[in-house]
Design an enzyme around this catalytic site. Sequence first.
Site, PDB file in Angstrom:
ATOM      1  N   SER A 116       0.868  -1.194   0.000  1.00 18.24           N
ATOM      2  CA  SER A 116       0.000   0.000   0.000  1.00 18.24           C
ATOM      3  C   SER A 116       0.890   1.224   0.000  1.00 18.24           C
ATOM      4  O   SER A 116       2.016   1.195   0.527  1.00 18.24           O
ATOM      5  CB  SER A 116      -0.888   0.013   1.245  1.00 18.24           C
ATOM      6  N   TYR A 166      -0.519  -0.522  10.483  1.00 15.68           N
ATOM      7  CA  TYR A 166      -0.758  -0.888   9.087  1.00 15.68           C
ATOM      8  C   TYR A 166       0.332  -0.313   8.184  1.00 15.68           C
ATOM      9  O   TYR A 166       0.889  -1.011   7.333  1.00 15.68           O
ATOM     10  CB  TYR A 166      -2.132  -0.381   8.658  1.00 15.68           C
TER      11      TYR A 166
END
Length: 261
Positions: A142, A156
Site C-alpha cells: 500500500s 498498518y
Amino acid sequence: MTLPPSPSPVLAGRRAVVSGGAAGIGEAVAARLVGDGASVLVADVDAAAGRATARRLGATFVEVDLSELDGVRAMMDAAVQQWGGIDILVNNAGGVTGPAYPVADADRWIRSLDLNLRGVLLSCQLALEAMPRGGAIINVASVAGLGHGVHGVPEYAVAKAGVIRLTACLAPLRDRLGIRVNCVCPDLVDTPASRRDRETMTPAARARTPPAIPATEIADAVATLLTDDTLAGRVLVCQAKEPRRLLLPADGWSDHVNRLG
C-alpha cells in the site's frame, strides 16, 4: 467482473494461490488469473464469500485465517496437496480497522501486524519450498508504506513498509532459485471494505479522499509483473488518474521513479 477474452500464453496452466481472494483486490486478481488460463486456489477467512467467488470463477477455495501461522501453512498445504506445487503466489490478504495503535489493545494491533506482515513473510518462505524455477510471488502492499508521512493507523503503515522492504530484499532469489518476487503498491482501491469506510466519513473527509482505483486495475498490475521476467524485487505504485510508477531499487525510491504503462 469481466474476465479477459482469451487465456494468456504466459499464465495458462500455471498453478496460482491468491490470499484474501474472496472479495476486493483478491477477487479481481483471482478472476484475472482464471481468465488468463491459470488454476487458482482462493484462500480467505470469509467462507461464504470465498466459496461463492470460487464457484463463480471455477477456482478452488480454502477457508483459512491468514493472521494465524497455522492458517498460512494450511493454505500452502492445500495447494501442494491439490497440485503438488505452485507457480504463482499473490500475497493479498490484509486490511486495516480501528481503533489503531497506540490506543488499540496490544492484541488488536499485533493481530494487524500478523495479518499484514508476518503472514506475508511465512507465505513467501513456504512458497519457495513449493515453487519450481520460473515461479513468481507478488506481494500487495500500500502507499501507506511509502515515505515518511503521518498515517492514521501506524501498525498498518509499518506492516506495509515491511512488505515493500521484504520484496526488495528477496530480489536475489531470481538468480539463486529462479523465483521472482515483486510488489504492487496501490493507493485507495474501490473494494467493499473501502466503500464501507467511505460511507462512514463526513462530507469533508470524503472530499479529501483520493479517487478509488478499480480493483481490476490492480489485477492488471499484478498480471504485468507476473508476465515480465526482467523484474525482481521491484515495487509498482498504482494511483488513480496517474501512470503506474515502477520504483527504482536502492537509493531513494520515493524520489526516483520510472513510468510504466
